[in-house]
Write a protein that holds these residues in place. Structure first.
Motif: not given
Ligand SMILES: Cc1cc2nc3c(=O)[nH]c(=O)nc-3n(C[C@H](O)[C@H](O)[C@H](O)COP(=O)(O)OP(=O)(O)OC[C@H]3O[C@@H](n4cnc5c(N)ncnc54)[C@H](O)[C@@H]3O)c2cc1C
Length: 354
Positions: A35, A45, A103, A122, A150, A154, A234, A236, A267, A279, A314-315
């Motif tokens: 999206k 973020y 996500g 988020q 975390l 932060e 999510n 969905i 994933v 991440a 993790v940092l």
């Molecule tokens: C503030 C914060 C700090 C964090 N710090 C760390 C850290 O230091 N180290 C670490 O390892 N992890 C950290 N995390 C966790 C990490 O960000 C997530 O675990 C990671 O992003 C998961 O990856 P993902 O691919 O599952 O989902 P995401 O990276 O969230 O990607 C999901 C994607 O799906 C898209 N999407 C969602 N719904 C829809 C839809 N209906 N239609 C189309 N697209 C859609 C979104 O736009 C996004 O691009 C942190 C999270 C937050 C919020």
């Protein structure tokens, strides 16, 4: 042409795409649907919400390739029976193989009013919205952050360092950062003391109203309330009729596909794995999925055992100069973990922008 559809270009989706591009068979087309128009570095973020970083600096273009199409659209539904994904504009996209990497969302744990009256970090748009609200607060405005993991820590630290606000951090445990060793927890607590951030331990948030947090049933007034107290997959994914764990994450085979369907992989934060979502985990898992797909395309047998996903640690940041971390079971505090975190982020930007 066969179609591999990737839902979500976050850490999992983006890593997968980058890993498979050099190995794409000539008869395969890849469609990535997200999206938002870029891959965003979600781990930062909290800094978007605090206003210390602009969203442009966290956006990375999706890779370009003649066999890859990027569609900017909202996924509305996945139909596993018909091998189709429905977009919010009503258009269906058919797939042969599907990767679900959508996500997570906030989990409000049924706390009444939390979904309506709290802000979020988020998604990029929610983080920007949270920033807008925080920016409008007067000096000494009161901010409540619910959740001392975390992301809550932060955010509290970034705000404490950059704005004149009264910050309260609530956690239901008897310590913030419960997943970290005592050395880290004590360090962060002392850091908060020096910045006058009030930490409410053993809190029990029972209800949220507009500008009111009910802790153990007693209302406390705030000008802004941010929720960082938990995540769930999510919506969905929550709507899919497949086997899930207690947190709603999808059970997978050792090759990361649905146990009943070897063409549908999950994933990242939506997948039930042996480690808490992160991440790093999403990326490590994406590399394994890429390995499974490439092996299939090349007609190679998959190993009976997949290796464990390697996690480096993790940092976390405490503002721009201080930090904490846990790397190879070693607790780190101070400037060094902050410098390493900055280096990792910088490396990420360079690597992904290539
Ligand atoms: C503030 C914060 C700090 C964090 N710090 C760390 C850290 O230091 N180290 C670490 O390892 N992890 C950290 N995390 C966790 C990490 O960000 C997530 O675990 C990671 O992003 C998961 O990856 P993902 O691919 O599952 O989902 P995401 O990276 O969230 O990607 C999901 C994607 O799906 C898209 N999407 C969602 N719904 C829809 C839809 N209906 N239609 C189309 N697209 C859609 C979104 O736009 C996004 O691009 C942190 C999270 C937050 C919020």
């Amino acid at each position: 042409m066969k179609k591999l559809v990737i839902l979500g270009g976050g850490y999992g989706g983006m890593q997968l795409l980058s890993s498979i591009i050099p190995h794409l068979p000539y008869n395969l087309m890849v469609i990535l649907i997200d999206k938002v128009p870029f891959h965003f570095l979600k781990t930062e973020y909290y800094a978007i919400a605090a206003g210390t970083v602009q969203d442009q600096s966290l956006q990375i273009p999706f890779p370009k390739h003649p066999q890859v199409s990027i569609i900017q659209a909202e996924v509305e539904k996945i139909d596993l029976e018909k091998n189709k994904v429905w977009l919010s504009d009503g258009n269906p996209i058919a797939y042969n193989d599907l990767i679900i990497g959508l996500g997570c969302e906030d989990d409000y744990h049924q706390v009444e009013g939390a979904d309506k009256y709290t802000h979020s970090i988020q998604t990029i748009s929610k983080s920007k919205h949270t920033h807008k609200h925080l920016q409008g607060l007067p000096d000494n405005g009161k901010v409540a952050i619910i959740g001392g993991g975390l992301s809550g820590v932060e955010l509290a630290a970034e705000l404490a360092e950059s704005k004149k606000l009264q910050i309260a951090l609530f956690d239901r445990g008897n310590a913030i950062l419960s997943a970290y060793p005592k050395k880290v927890r004590n360090y962060v607590e002392r850091w908060f003391e020096t910045k006058k951030v009030i930490v409410y331990k053993n809190s029990e948030i029972t209800r949220i109203e507009e500008n009111l947090v009910y802790n153990h049933g007693s209302p406390m007034p705030f000008d802004c309330i941010v929720w960082t107290a938990g995540i769930q997959p999510n919506k969905i994914v929550r709507a899919l009729d497949v086997e899930k764990d207690k947190k709603g994450r999808i059970f997978l085979s050792k090759y990361h596909h649905l146990p009943s369907n070897e063409h549908v992989f999950v994933v990242g934060d939506c997948a039930s794995l042996n480690h808490p979502p992160s991440a790093q985990l999403a990326r490590g898992q994406a590399e394994q999925i890429a390995f499974v797909l490439i092996s299939k395309w090349q007609g190679k047998l998959l190993p009976y055992h997949m290796p464990p996903i390697k996690l480096k640690g993790v940092l976390g940041s405490l503002g721009k100069k201080d930090g904490f971390g846990l790397i190879a079971k070693t607790a780190l505090t101070g400037r060094i973990p902050r410098l390493i975190k900055r280096g990792v982020l910088w490396k990420d930007k360079i690597k992904k922008a290539k």
